[in-house]
Design an enzyme around this catalytic site. Structure first.
Site, PDB file in Angstrom:
ATOM      1  N   SER A  96       0.861  -1.182   0.000  1.00  0.00           N
ATOM      2  CA  SER A  96       0.000   0.000   0.000  1.00  0.00           C
ATOM      3  C   SER A  96       0.899   1.234   0.000  1.00  0.00           C
ATOM      4  O   SER A  96       1.543   1.536   1.008  1.00  0.00           O
ATOM      5  CB  SER A  96      -0.919   0.018   1.222  1.00  0.00           C
ATOM      6  OG  SER A  96      -1.827  -1.055   1.174  1.00  0.00           O
ATOM      7  N   LYS A 171      -7.302   1.712  -2.660  1.00  0.00           N
ATOM      8  CA  LYS A 171      -6.847   1.243  -1.348  1.00  0.00           C
ATOM      9  C   LYS A 171      -6.837   2.386  -0.338  1.00  0.00           C
ATOM     10  O   LYS A 171      -7.199   2.207   0.832  1.00  0.00           O
ATOM     11  CB  LYS A 171      -5.450   0.632  -1.452  1.00  0.00           C
ATOM     12  CG  LYS A 171      -4.885   0.133  -0.114  1.00  0.00           C
ATOM     13  CD  LYS A 171      -5.771  -0.931   0.532  1.00  0.00           C
ATOM     14  CE  LYS A 171      -5.303  -1.297   1.938  1.00  0.00           C
ATOM     15  NZ  LYS A 171      -4.048  -2.057   1.951  1.00  0.00           N
ATOM     16  N   LYS A 239       0.593   5.441   8.281  1.00  0.00           N
ATOM     17  CA  LYS A 239       1.176   5.737   6.969  1.00  0.00           C
ATOM     18  C   LYS A 239       0.090   5.886   5.915  1.00  0.00           C
ATOM     19  O   LYS A 239       0.101   6.823   5.103  1.00  0.00           O
ATOM     20  CB  LYS A 239       2.161   4.630   6.600  1.00  0.00           C
ATOM     21  CG  LYS A 239       2.788   4.737   5.217  1.00  0.00           C
ATOM     22  CD  LYS A 239       2.088   3.867   4.188  1.00  0.00           C
ATOM     23  CE  LYS A 239       2.160   2.394   4.515  1.00  0.00           C
ATOM     24  NZ  LYS A 239       1.515   1.563   3.463  1.00  0.00           N
TER      25      LYS A 239
END
Length: 294
Positions: A96, A171, A239
């Site tokens: 990701s 995502k 993150k």
């Protein structure tokens, strides 16, 4: 496409590699720590001592590492995937990362003769173990179809969502929704406990109504048990929320609730809880409510 390389044998990468072995692929794994490679070998795979060695005979290369710089470090440079994978190799990045980085690396991969797909996954550790991950894929449609059998060995819901970078954009949206759901579930559980409600019964009935969700199903019991063993670490969701808020700002999109949740995730990580499962947001809600340790 029988030879598959998996680079990054962590919480997600290792079970994915094992499922590829189970599906009949010849799987080579590379990881910075040898113990993960040993576990793959015990499951019937093979190990490699470097990225270059791991991709030498690969038809498909899957990278599953934590962040954008990690992906760049694995694929670029003299020892990277781009320099050593054969022409026509399909590169699937299941990490990701930032959508703009995914798009740029895709262009570089094409220049090296590779067939890139950005294919981040959702479903957590259990989804990886059970091979039921949701996979959102960006890239060329023909490359997606070529890679579909490999993806079907590790996932259940597999959708081509657009050109390079699109998988990472979807995502990011996924992580926005999940973080918001986890935060609200944590608030609901603390609220229920404050009133002495039978929380097991409460979550059961809530799960059967409009409030039901996979987040409730998978994270509710962890909160009740105060079991925050990581399936997906808070530091990684931190993150991802940075990716969401940055990309939203660039697009001129308002994400006010997402921004608040991003700050709550950041606060939890900064308190030293980044290694916990993202359901560990519950701890901050307890603390803010003055109910820690009850």
């Amino acid at each position: 496409m029988t030879n598959v390389t998996v680079i990054g044998l962590g919480i997600m990468g290792l079970p994915m590699a094992k499922n590829l072995v189970t599906a009949g692929y010849d799987v080579v794994g590379f990881n910075r720590s040898q113990d993960k490679i040993d576990q793959l070998v015990e499951a019937g795979g093979k190990g490699a001592s470097s990225v270059a060695e791991s991709v030498a005979n690969a038809d498909v290369v899957i990278t599953m590492v934590p962040d954008s710089p990690d992906v760049e470090g694995v694929v670029t440079g003299e020892d990277g995937v781009f320099a050593h994978a054969a022409q026509g190799t399909v590169w699937i990045d299941a990490s990701s990362i930032r959508p703009d980085v995914a798009a740029r690396l895709s262009r570089e991969a094409v220049e090296h003769g590779l067939r890139p797909l950005d294919a981040p996954v959702s479903g957590g550790e259990q989804g990886a173990i059970d091979a039921v991950l949701s996979i959102m894929v960006g890239g060329e449609a023909a490359d997606f179809e070529a890679a579909r059998p490999v993806l079907e060995a590790v996932g259940k819901t597999i959708v081509h969502v657009g050109p390079a970078g699109s998988g990472q954009t979807v995502k990011a949206a996924n992580q926005l929704i999940v973080a918001g759901n986890i935060q609200l579930l944590a608030e609901a559980v603390v609220f229920l406990e404050a009133y002495g409600v039978d929380t097991d019964a409460a979550l059961k009935v809530l799960g059967g109504g409009l409030a039901g969700s996979k987040v409730l199903d998978q994270k509710g019991q962890k909160m009740l048990d105060r079991n925050f063993d990581p399936g997906f670490r808070l530091q990684l969701h931190h993150k991802d929320m940075g990716i969401v808020t940055s990309a939203a700002r660039e697009a001129g999109v308002a994400v006010p609730l997402g921004a608040i949740v991003a700050q709550l995730v950041a606060a939890t990580v900064n308190k030293g809880d980044g290694g916990l499962d993202h359901s560990g947001l519950f701890k901050l809600v307890e603390e803010l409510s003055g109910r820690s340790g009850r």
